[in-house]
Design an enzyme around this catalytic site. Sequence first.
Site, PDB file in Angstrom:
ATOM      1  N   LYS A  42      -4.649  -6.800  16.754  1.00 21.52           N
ATOM      2  CA  LYS A  42      -5.905  -6.045  16.282  1.00 21.52           C
ATOM      3  C   LYS A  42      -7.135  -6.596  15.931  1.00 21.52           C
ATOM      4  O   LYS A  42      -7.568  -7.693  15.786  1.00 21.52           O
ATOM      5  CB  LYS A  42      -5.133  -6.185  14.764  1.00 21.52           C
ATOM      6  N   THR A  90      -8.421  -1.334   1.748  1.00 19.92           N
ATOM      7  CA  THR A  90      -7.056  -1.091   3.107  1.00 19.92           C
ATOM      8  C   THR A  90      -5.894  -2.731   2.645  1.00 19.92           C
ATOM      9  O   THR A  90      -5.706  -2.975   3.292  1.00 19.92           O
ATOM     10  CB  THR A  90      -8.266  -1.531   4.232  1.00 19.92           C
ATOM     11  N   GLY A 121      -2.320  -3.909   2.873  1.00 22.19           N
ATOM     12  CA  GLY A 121      -1.613  -3.192   3.806  1.00 22.19           C
ATOM     13  C   GLY A 121      -1.820  -2.447   4.736  1.00 22.19           C
ATOM     14  O   GLY A 121      -0.925  -2.209   5.258  1.00 22.19           O
ATOM     15  N   THR A 122      -2.799  -2.385   5.531  1.00 18.99           N
ATOM     16  CA  THR A 122      -3.208  -1.832   6.893  1.00 18.99           C
ATOM     17  C   THR A 122      -1.760  -2.523   7.554  1.00 18.99           C
ATOM     18  O   THR A 122      -1.512  -1.719   8.454  1.00 18.99           O
ATOM     19  CB  THR A 122      -4.270  -2.562   7.413  1.00 18.99           C
ATOM     20  N   GLY A 123      -1.481  -4.285   7.787  1.00 19.92           N
ATOM     21  CA  GLY A 123      -0.950  -4.690   8.584  1.00 19.92           C
ATOM     22  C   GLY A 123       0.438  -4.347   8.917  1.00 19.92           C
ATOM     23  O   GLY A 123       0.616  -4.274  10.123  1.00 19.92           O
ATOM     24  N   CYS A 124       0.534  -4.518   7.277  1.00 21.99           N
ATOM     25  CA  CYS A 124       2.852  -4.002   7.198  1.00 21.99           C
ATOM     26  C   CYS A 124       2.168  -2.693   8.247  1.00 21.99           C
ATOM     27  O   CYS A 124       3.900  -2.393   8.328  1.00 21.99           O
ATOM     28  CB  CYS A 124       2.957  -3.918   5.582  1.00 21.99           C
TER      29      CYS A 124
END
Length: 269
Positions: free
Chosen positions: A180, A211, A213-216
């Site tokens: 990412k 933003t 929580g983007t990765g989860c």
Amino acid sequence: MTRNQAQAPPLVLTVAGSDSGGGAGIQADLKTMLALGAHGMSVIAAVTAQNSLGVQGYWELPPEAVRAQLDSVLSDIGADAIKTGMLASTALVETVAAVLAEVTVPVVVDPVGVSKHGDTLLAPEALDAVRSVLLPTATVVTPNLWEVDQLTGVKVVDESGLREAAEAVKALGPRWVLIKGGHLPGEPADLLFDGEREYRFTAARHDNRHTHGTGCTLASAIASYLALGEDVPAAVGKAKEYVTGAIAAGFPLGAGIGPVDHFWRHRTS
């Protein structure tokens, strides 16, 4: 067809930490799965005290409690895909990896090391277990650039370094690697790599600080699309589109960084 005769939607299991603020972790995973048409199930590995300002503390569950949750869900209900997030300790990483090594469904590993605010969510001594036993179980692993550095020592400073990072993570055993690159300057770019094939995904950069929580959310969206029958490149592409919209619609919450909007596609204007 009566309600009792209705067919269950695709089943996705998340193994992760609980975010008391509701923006990341188990809560984000379940919201994402519901928004994309899957039935979400959860194994809670840790509990955090967390809000928009950061993580004030976390407490691991005992390995036997995590194993019991895994056995309970998988022995009766099963899953069409599994996603892992915050696992916190060597014992929890090893417990979860032992189960994942025996499953036949896609596994998406989000190797969570720190929170959005920079709070540590993985004990440093657990990195060896992540490398040696967790990543080899992954159909897709989704590290950000800080996690790439943590796992491999490769530091990415621009888009040209994404391939080196992907190769270094791929050497640890996952089938596919999604690096990412959203924190790089310029247009956000992610690189998907399986050792031979390479796919790049770009998106508009939205001027929105909310933003959390983007990765989860991205990892759960990939797992959901895999459960829905997509192959890995298609699942990643659709998940990227979904999370980009969720970032654009992220909203303020509390005094700090608000969450992405998991339900953005379903809101009426």
